[in-house]
Write an enzyme that holds these catalytic residues in place. Structure first.
Site, short mmCIF file in Angstrom:
data_model
loop_
_atom_site.label_atom_id
_atom_site.label_comp_id
_atom_site.label_asym_id
_atom_site.label_seq_id
_atom_site.Cartn_x
_atom_site.Cartn_y
_atom_site.Cartn_z
N ASP A 68 0.83 -1.21 0.00
CA ASP A 68 0.00 0.00 0.00
C ASP A 68 0.87 1.26 0.00
OD1 ASP A 68 -1.74 -2.04 0.43
OD2 ASP A 68 -2.60 -1.26 2.27
N ASP A 84 -4.43 0.16 -3.28
CA ASP A 84 -4.53 1.17 -2.22
C ASP A 84 -3.53 2.30 -2.45
OD1 ASP A 84 -6.43 -0.48 -1.23
OD2 ASP A 84 -5.43 -0.95 0.65
N ASN A 142 -8.98 -2.31 -2.31
CA ASN A 142 -10.32 -1.92 -1.86
C ASN A 142 -10.49 -0.40 -1.81
OD1 ASN A 142 -8.47 -2.00 0.47
ND2 ASN A 142 -10.28 -1.43 1.67
N HIS A 143 -9.39 0.36 -1.82
CA HIS A 143 -9.50 1.82 -1.82
C HIS A 143 -9.66 2.38 -3.23
CE1 HIS A 143 -8.81 3.09 2.40
NE2 HIS A 143 -8.36 1.84 2.48
N HIS A 148 -0.95 4.51 -0.34
CA HIS A 148 -1.86 5.42 0.37
C HIS A 148 -1.44 6.89 0.32
CE1 HIS A 148 -4.97 2.85 1.88
NE2 HIS A 148 -4.13 2.02 2.50
#
Length: 210
Positions: free
Chosen positions: A119, A148, A180-181, A121
């Site tokens: 990730d 993500d 999922n993001h 982010h």
């Protein structure tokens, strides 16, 4: 056989790497203070070639967006105008749409390194540091990003846009797995929607192109 580098999340790194990351953060902090003392400089976004991004374009885009992160949130539109952002997203969308949900990646003879990244982010500076340490995407190495890319961090726009540009340029060497993001719900709840509005105006809404 290709070498595989798995880049773990910062929380799982050994203490020596944590210290190194801390030093990088401190250096960035000093740079931020020094930048604040300099007179504002105009940020010139790179011109997107008509045939699509080139290596020079991707590197120039990284540099100008990196400068913008030290200037303030308002500088994002200057370094990455809405028209350029839209052109990159629309250009890479057909490539992402054709890829299957499950990818089978077979490194070629000249692809000696496969780097798997967790990730990100919105941590744009970490992405830049990663490429500084391991090398930018090229025909000789493969990067697999495990999703993500946005939310939580403050630079999701810059992080995702740079990845998309490289994916457009090297579709067989850069793989962007959907996390999922990368959904409308998560981007509305966990910060990316607010980031888009802050940087590009209230009319902006996050949408999934996967």
């Amino acid at each position: 056989m290709a070498n595989t580098d798995a880049v773990a999340d910062p929380k799982q790194q050994p203490k020596s790497q944590e210290l190194e990351a801390g030093c990088c953060t401190a250096e960035h902090g000093v740079q931020q203070v020094q930048q604040a003392q300099l007179p504002p400089q105009r940020l010139e976004p790179p011109s997107l070639p008509t045939s699509g991004p080139s290596v020079d374009f991707c590197l120039a885009l990284e540099r100008v967006m990196h400068k913008a992160t030290w200037t303030g949130m308002h500088a994002t539109q200057e370094a990455l105008p809405p028209q350029l952002l839209q052109a990159i997203v629309l250009g890479v969308t057909p490539i992402l749409s054709k890829e299957p949900t499950m990818l089978e990646i077979r490194p070629g003879i000249l692809q000696h390194r496969v780097t798997i990244v967790g990730d990100t982010h919105g941590q744009f500076h970490d992405l830049c540091k990663l490429w500084e340490l391991y090398g930018h995407p090229s025909s000789e190495r493969i990067y697999i990003f495990n999703g993500d890319y946005v939310d939580r961090g403050a630079w999701g726009v810059e992080t995702l846009t740079l990845m998309l540009a490289w994916k457009w340029l090297l579709p067989k060497n850069v793989y962007l797995i959907r996390g999922n993001h990368e959904t409308s719900y998560c981007t509305k709840v966990y910060g990316f929607g607010g980031e888009l509005k802050a940087k590009y105006g209230k009319a902006t809404t996050p949408q999934s192109n996967w």
